[in-house]
Design an enzyme around this catalytic site. Structure first.
Site, PDB file in Angstrom:
ATOM      1  N   HIS A 105       0.482  -1.683   0.142  1.00  0.00           N
ATOM      2  CA  HIS A 105      -0.157  -0.323  -0.165  1.00  0.00           C
ATOM      3  C   HIS A 105       0.864   1.253  -0.115  1.00  0.00           C
ATOM      4  CE1 HIS A 105      -3.519  -2.904  -0.309  1.00  0.00           C
ATOM      5  NE2 HIS A 105      -3.893  -2.384   1.193  1.00  0.00           N
ATOM      6  N   HIS A 176      -9.869   1.621   0.391  1.00  0.00           N
ATOM      7  CA  HIS A 176      -9.932   0.743   1.377  1.00  0.00           C
ATOM      8  C   HIS A 176     -11.010   0.852   1.948  1.00  0.00           C
ATOM      9  CE1 HIS A 176      -8.566  -2.424   3.168  1.00  0.00           C
ATOM     10  NE2 HIS A 176      -6.384  -2.445   2.731  1.00  0.00           N
ATOM     11  N   GLU A 311     -11.228  -3.798  -3.776  1.00  0.00           N
ATOM     12  CA  GLU A 311     -10.272  -2.589  -3.715  1.00  0.00           C
ATOM     13  C   GLU A 311      -9.962  -2.932  -5.940  1.00  0.00           C
ATOM     14  OE1 GLU A 311      -6.776  -3.716  -0.765  1.00  0.00           O
ATOM     15  OE2 GLU A 311      -8.111  -4.300   0.104  1.00  0.00           O
TER      16      GLU A 311
HETATM   17  C1  GLA Z   1      -4.867  -5.341   1.605  1.00  0.00           C
HETATM   18  C2  GLA Z   1      -4.798  -6.797   1.704  1.00  0.00           C
HETATM   19  C3  GLA Z   1      -4.285  -7.301   3.106  1.00  0.00           C
HETATM   20  C4  GLA Z   1      -3.652  -6.879   3.942  1.00  0.00           C
HETATM   21  C5  GLA Z   1      -4.918  -5.236   3.905  1.00  0.00           C
HETATM   22  C6  GLA Z   1      -4.752  -4.056   5.336  1.00  0.00           C
HETATM   23  O1  GLA Z   1      -6.534  -5.451   1.801  1.00  0.00           O
HETATM   24  O2  GLA Z   1      -4.848  -7.476   0.700  1.00  0.00           O
HETATM   25  O3  GLA Z   1      -3.697  -8.352   2.789  1.00  0.00           O
HETATM   26  O4  GLA Z   1      -2.946  -5.692   4.053  1.00  0.00           O
HETATM   27  O5  GLA Z   1      -5.040  -4.802   3.301  1.00  0.00           O
HETATM   28  O6  GLA Z   1      -4.721  -4.367   6.823  1.00  0.00           O
END
Ligand code: GLA
Length: 346
Positions: A105, A176, A311
């Site tokens: 991220h 997110h 997402e």
């Molecule tokens: C995304 C990732 C997950 C986790 C979340 C945040 O969805 O794919 O593995 O890291 O973000 O907790």
């Protein structure tokens, strides 16, 4: 449009919260920090509203505890880049690593932890922007990002992204939100449909290592399926991710026109959300890392599956996979992406 002081960052900078309202029961609150959506209220069939996203009650919580990325804008590169490494035009890069050896991220100071600028706001629209300098989290090039949140009269919440860079850079922007269409309790009894016949399998660190077909697996959401129905099957992919945390590939993607991606439905309230996107894929994450240690905006503890993320994005680790759709943005080009969340009742 309603604007109020939401809180103050540890360095003294004020953070404001904006409220959008489409006049038909759909309201959204968002703050300048991380572009975080703190509340999204959606009516059920009787017109009864509920906040359908997970979040915290205070700015301090978002600053100190938002490891789940509740409600946040994610960039410069959503999802994972293996070992934080990639090569672009022959140049090797090593990004800030924050998920074991991987970059997740956008790194430890990704876009979800920045103070965004509000360029314009009215009752149904909020325009945010951010400048990510050359070398930000070790990404190449200066990137200017613009994001627009809009509520429409047709009960849709739309996110438009736009970006330009002065040097070639990988980019993968997403949002997110954790959705719970009932407003509380578990989202594992929601029904999910994904317009996806294939998904990316993952290896260590949830880095993609192949493409699999969904028929005959717990990853088949081509027709509505209760999310929790197969989540405890002893499937190696589910076991490794502690549930669903996989990138699903849209059967029909179109970069110019938002295409059907997912439908999430809460049978109890009838609230239903259709997701359409110009992105080629969607990371379906069933909130596996929520362990009851975080207190949410309603005072409740969040546990596994209390919210689910859809997402929309390009594939994880694309900079290391020339065979995936490219995530490279070059000077002179404009990155554009749109995701629509359309609410209805059934
Ligand atoms: C995304 C990732 C997950 C986790 C979340 C945040 O969805 O794919 O593995 O890291 O973000 O907790």
């Amino acid at each position: 449009m309603n604007r109020r002081l939401y809180g103050t960052l540890p360095d003294g900078r004020p953070v404001h919260e904006y409220t959008l309202d489409n006049g038909r029961g759909l309201t959204l609150r968002a703050i300048e920090y991380g572009g975080i959506i703190t509340e999204l209220n959606v009516p059920d069939a009787k017109g009864q509203g509920a906040n359908v996203i997970l979040g915290f009650a205070t700015l301090d919580d978002y600053v100190a505890r938002n490891d789940p990325y509740f409600g946040a804008l994610v960039g410069r590169y959503a999802n994972r880049i293996a070992n934080g490494r990639f090569t672009l035009d022959g140049e090797p890069y090593l990004l800030a690593q924050n998920d074991g050896p991987n970059s997740l991220h956008g790194g430890p100071r990704g876009f979800s932890r920045r103070l965004w600028t509000v360029d314009a706001a009215n009752d149904t629209e909020l325009r945010l922007s951010l400048v990510s300098e050359d070398g930000d989290e070790h990404f190449p090039g200066r990137l200017e990002v613009k994001v627009r949140y809009a509520l429409t009269a047709e009960q849709a919440f739309v996110i438009d992204y736009e970006a330009r860079a002065d040097a070639p850079t990988p980019i993968n922007l997403t949002h997110h939100n954790y959705f719970n269409l009932r407003g509380s309790g578990s989202a594992l009894d929601h029904e999910l449909t994904l317009a996806c016949s294939r998904f990316l399998t993952t290896g260590p660190g949830l880095i993609p290592n192949g493409i699999a077909a969904v028929p005959g697996t717990p990853f088949d959401f081509r027709g509505p399926q209760r999310i929790g129905a197969r989540i405890c099957e002893g499937d190696a992919q589910l076991l490794a991710a502690h549930g669903y945390d996989h990138c699903f590939i849209l059967d029909a993607a179109d970069a110019q026109r938002p295409m059907p991606c997912a439908t999430l439905r809460d049978p109890a309230s009838g609230r239903t959300m259709d997701v359409l996107t110009t992105e080629p894929a969607v990371q379906f994450y069933s909130g596996n890392f929520l362990d009851g240690s975080l207190r949410g905006s309603g005072g409740q503890a969040y546990r596994q599956g209390d919210g689910v993320c859809l997402e929309t994005q390009h594939y994880p680790d694309s900079p290391n996979h020339p065979e995936y759709p490219s995530t490279v943005l070059r000077p002179g080009e404009t990155y554009k992406s749109t995701t629509v969340h359309r609410f209805r009742t059934t």
